[in-house]
Design an enzyme around this catalytic site. Structure first.
Site, mmCIF file in Angstrom:
data_model
loop_
_atom_site.group_PDB
_atom_site.id
_atom_site.type_symbol
_atom_site.label_atom_id
_atom_site.label_comp_id
_atom_site.label_asym_id
_atom_site.label_seq_id
_atom_site.Cartn_x
_atom_site.Cartn_y
_atom_site.Cartn_z
ATOM 1 N N ASP A 33 4.903 4.725 4.563
ATOM 2 C CA ASP A 33 4.839 3.850 3.398
ATOM 3 C C ASP A 33 4.715 2.396 3.868
ATOM 4 O O ASP A 33 5.357 1.975 4.830
ATOM 5 C CB ASP A 33 6.104 4.029 2.538
ATOM 6 C CG ASP A 33 5.941 3.440 1.157
ATOM 7 O OD1 ASP A 33 5.841 4.215 0.188
ATOM 8 O OD2 ASP A 33 5.889 2.183 1.041
ATOM 9 N N ASN A 91 7.795 10.716 -7.827
ATOM 10 C CA ASN A 91 7.768 10.046 -9.124
ATOM 11 C C ASN A 91 6.567 10.558 -9.908
ATOM 12 O O ASN A 91 5.444 10.556 -9.398
ATOM 13 C CB ASN A 91 7.646 8.528 -8.931
ATOM 14 C CG ASN A 91 8.876 7.929 -8.281
ATOM 15 O OD1 ASN A 91 10.002 8.271 -8.648
ATOM 16 N ND2 ASN A 91 8.683 7.050 -7.319
ATOM 17 N N GLU A 99 3.742 4.480 -9.400
ATOM 18 C CA GLU A 99 2.838 3.338 -9.277
ATOM 19 C C GLU A 99 1.423 3.748 -8.894
ATOM 20 O O GLU A 99 0.446 3.135 -9.335
ATOM 21 C CB GLU A 99 3.369 2.363 -8.214
ATOM 22 C CG GLU A 99 4.644 1.656 -8.637
ATOM 23 C CD GLU A 99 5.240 0.835 -7.502
ATOM 24 O OE1 GLU A 99 4.639 0.784 -6.418
ATOM 25 O OE2 GLU A 99 6.320 0.269 -7.724
ATOM 26 N N VAL A 100 1.311 4.744 -8.028
ATOM 27 C CA VAL A 100 -0.013 5.155 -7.545
ATOM 28 C C VAL A 100 -0.377 6.483 -8.202
ATOM 29 O O VAL A 100 0.324 7.481 -8.027
ATOM 30 C CB VAL A 100 -0.029 5.277 -6.009
ATOM 31 C CG1 VAL A 100 -1.401 5.724 -5.530
ATOM 32 C CG2 VAL A 100 0.359 3.950 -5.357
ATOM 33 N N HIS A 104 2.060 12.356 -4.968
ATOM 34 C CA HIS A 104 2.608 12.155 -3.622
ATOM 35 C C HIS A 104 4.084 12.462 -3.608
ATOM 36 O O HIS A 104 4.769 12.347 -4.627
ATOM 37 C CB HIS A 104 2.359 10.728 -3.126
ATOM 38 C CG HIS A 104 2.819 9.659 -4.062
ATOM 39 N ND1 HIS A 104 2.089 9.285 -5.176
ATOM 40 C CD2 HIS A 104 3.929 8.896 -4.077
ATOM 41 C CE1 HIS A 104 2.727 8.319 -5.818
ATOM 42 N NE2 HIS A 104 3.862 8.078 -5.176
#
Ligand code: AMP
Length: 123
Positions: A33, A91, A99-100, A104
């Site tokens: 990350d 998430n 967020e992305v 993932h």
């Protein structure tokens, strides 16, 4: 939600952006990350175009699902945290603050991680 091919992880998969790769196979790519929140903070992403864990779990074929989760375990072993332990986080969607928009899993490890989650009140 439709998959957005301009998202940052899609660009990493296409080689348009760099990453610090930890592991890669036919199903998945794992990399550090960019803003680590623990001594070990690695992201594992499947190579297919899936927005979230909701999308991935509902629509991916069985070999993609199995390959991805095998890659998560293999990544943890490669970074040397399988024995000491690690935490997985995925998430999914707005309430989780994803967020992305490419599914993932975060692997956090490298030190005692403390309580699972600060208690959250209902809306
Ligand atoms: P999430 O909130 O679960 O969608 O988390 C997205 C994660 O992607 C965050 O922890 C970011 O620090 C991380 N991230 C964003 N851009 C990059 C990048 N170019 N390389 C590595 N990690 C990234």
């Amino acid at each position: 939600m439709a998959y957005d091919r301009s998202n940052v992880f899609a660009r990493i998969l296409r080689g348009e952006l760099p990453c610090k790769r930890v592991y890669e196979d036919d199903h998945a790519l794992a990399f550090h990350d960019i803003n680590p929140l623990a001594p070990v903070h690695v992201l594992v992403i499947p190579k297919g175009e899936y927005v979230s864990m909701d999308d991935f779990s509902a629509t991916a074929p069985a070999d993609a699902l199995a390959g991805f989760f095998r890659a998560v375990g293999e990544t943890a072993r490669r970074v040397g945290v399988a024995e000491s332990g690690y935490r997985l986080l995925a998430n999914s969607g707005a309430d989780a603050n994803q967020e992305v928009p490419h599914v993932h899993v975060h692997i956090f490890a490298g030190a005692p991680l403390g309580p699972m989650l600060k208690k959250v009140a209902a809306r």
